[in-house]
Design an enzyme around this catalytic site. Structure first.
Site: not given
Length: 508
Positions: A73, A443
């Site tokens: 990510c 994230h």
């Protein structure tokens, strides 16, 4: 002992149970075979066609997402942010034009610039692709060729990857020959031979001689470091250092006062005292007042160090440092919200060459009406609350303007404020990278502008997108400005007068 009828019935039940167990065992074996065949078929389809999500057609108005290869990510969010910077894509196109003539081997497998260009063009809808999800594993492969070992299954930092990309691009640029070899000078002196007919004896075809500074990527900027002696006020020569992003620490919050991007920028350029520094001027003055032949020790005084921005880049990447350390030495993440705006004015942080004292007063009187807000004697200074008249607000605060500032992104909103003159270094927000989680796991997601329509490629879209790996949806500007930014990507906005001067320079 059972009667004859009962014994026969019991035997029939046992035979039925044995037959049922055999049938169930055979059925389980058949289901196992069917399951194995299905798994093999699914694996074959994955190898041939990739993930199912990658074959979906993209919805209109959105951009492709990126497949998460494990814990990638950080890479996906950075690529989405870079793809929203048209100047960076244009620079890659001009930089990679030199590889079009080299057909010896597939260049996209050798050069980072070409691999990055193909990905960013696809993410900005400049290449024909109807896939909803793209695979960026080719970027990790080419980085391994540049001796960067980045695992797709380990958590990494998006800002560190940004430095890896910019430094690798600079290494790729430096490997290209800038001047012609001395053995080929006599060939250049023959006017009847064209540039295409000239061959280099040492490195094959002759590369075009380009300006080294023009080949700098648009994130390249320069910092100035100014040192002034507190005792004699002697100024040391200005030192220049390069940067590709501004890494700003978040100062301590004041109760009841929101934290803004201006606070972080002022904290970055705030002066600091450096003690026990040898001052050559103080030593010289001390030597003039002593007898000849007498030894003089170097005079050590306190200097004031000041940072400024000597060269502002076309694309500005701002990194907000959210790492802090507890008293026990454990890393902590700072979650406070730093206010930022869609437009950013950087004039007051730009270094200006000081004016000589003899002509300083005349120049101030001549240009008093044209002076830039936040400057004194044409030298940028830090505006403080004490300098503002009582009952008035600062001329401009990045991240602390009124709600009327949030106007259409295609126009310059400062015209609505009569107290703000037209800035020279004006930037427009293009993307925001946000990190959710703590220092150990989390994230990355990205807010970015939607690409402009093909009918008007030079326009700037006002539609924002929220992207988390392969998930893409529309977002509002208010949602973007309310996010806890980690990386901010701005691009400089040039006025019509500046565009004309740039065109003239290009013609010259």
């Amino acid at each position: 002992m059972l009667p004859g009828g009962a014994a026969e019935a019991d035997g029939a039940v046992r035979r039925a149970l044995r037959a049922g167990a055999a049938a169930r065992s055979k059925a389980m074996q058949n289901w196992g075979v069917i399951g194995g065949v299905a798994a093999a078929l699914a694996a074959g389809l994955y190898v041939l066609w990739g993930p199912v999500g990658g074959r979906r057609r993209r919805r209109k108005g959105l951009v492709p997402g990126l497949l998460n290869l494990g814990n990638t990510c950080f890479m996906n969010s950075l690529l989405q942010g870079l793809s929203s910077c048209p100047s960076f894509i244009k620079w890659l196109e001009e930089f990679t034009a030199q590889y079009k003539t080299d057909q010896s081997q597939s260049p996209e497998h050798r050069y980072l610039s070409l691999t990055l260009l193909h990905l960013l063009r696809a993410l900005s809808c400049q290449e024909v692709t109807e896939d909803d999800v793209l695979d960026a594993s080719c970027l990790l492969e080419v980085l391994r060729m540049y001796r960067w070992q980045i695992s797709s299954f380990e958590e990494q930092d998006a800002h560190e990857l940004f430095h890896v990309l910019t430094s690798s691009l600079e290494d790729e640029r430096d490997r290209q020959p800038r001047v012609t070899h001395l053995f080929d000078v006599h060939s250049l002196e023959q006017p009847e031979i064209t540039q295409k007919q000239i061959s280099c004896r040492t490195r094959g075809s002759l590369p075009p001689v380009s300006n080294h500074w023009k080949s700098q990527h648009p994130f390249h900027g320069r910092l100035t470091s100014n040192m002034v002696c507190k005792h004699c006020e002697h100024q040391s020569p200005v030192r220049y250092d390069t940067f590709d992003s501004l890494s700003l620490s978040i100062p301590a919050a004041v109760w009841g006062r929101p934290m803004t991007l201006d606070h972080c920028l002022h904290h970055f350029i705030s002066s600091e005292s450096v003690k026990d520094v040898v001052c050559d001027n103080c030593t010289k003055i001390q030597a003039e007042g002593t007898l000849k032949g007498q030894s003089i020790e170097n005079q050590r005084t306190t200097f004031v160090k000041q940072l400024k921005l000597g060269k502002l880049p076309q694309c500005l990447c701002i990194h907000l440092q959210r790492l802090s350390w507890s008293n026990q030495g454990t890393p902590l993440k700072r979650h406070e919200h730093v206010q930022f705006n869609e437009f950013l004015v950087m004039d007051i942080y730009k270094y200006r060459i000081p004016v000589h004292k003899s002509s300083q007063n005349e120049l101030n009187q001549k240009n008093s009406e044209e002076a830039t807000p936040g400057t004194k004697d044409r030298i940028a200074v830090k505006p403080s609350d004490a300098e503002q008249p009582s009952g008035t607000k600062p001329l401009f605060m990045n991240g602390a303007c009124s709600s009327s500032f949030l106007m259409s992104s295609g126009t310059f909103p400062l015209a609505a404020f009569s107290e703000c003159s037209s800035p020279v270094y004006l930037y427009r927000l293009m993307a925001v990278v946000v990190h959710h989680g703590d220092m150990h796991s989390g994230h990355f997601v990205t807010y970015r502008r939607s690409p402009p329509s093909p009918k008007n490629p030079l326009s700037v879209s006002s539609q924002w997108l929220w992207i988390s790996d392969d998930t893409v949806r529309k977002a509002s500007l208010q949602e973007v400005l309310s996010s806890s930014a980690y990386l901010l990507f701005y691009e400089r906005v040039h006025s019509r007068v500046q565009h004309q001067s740039l065109e003239l320079r290009a013609e010259e």
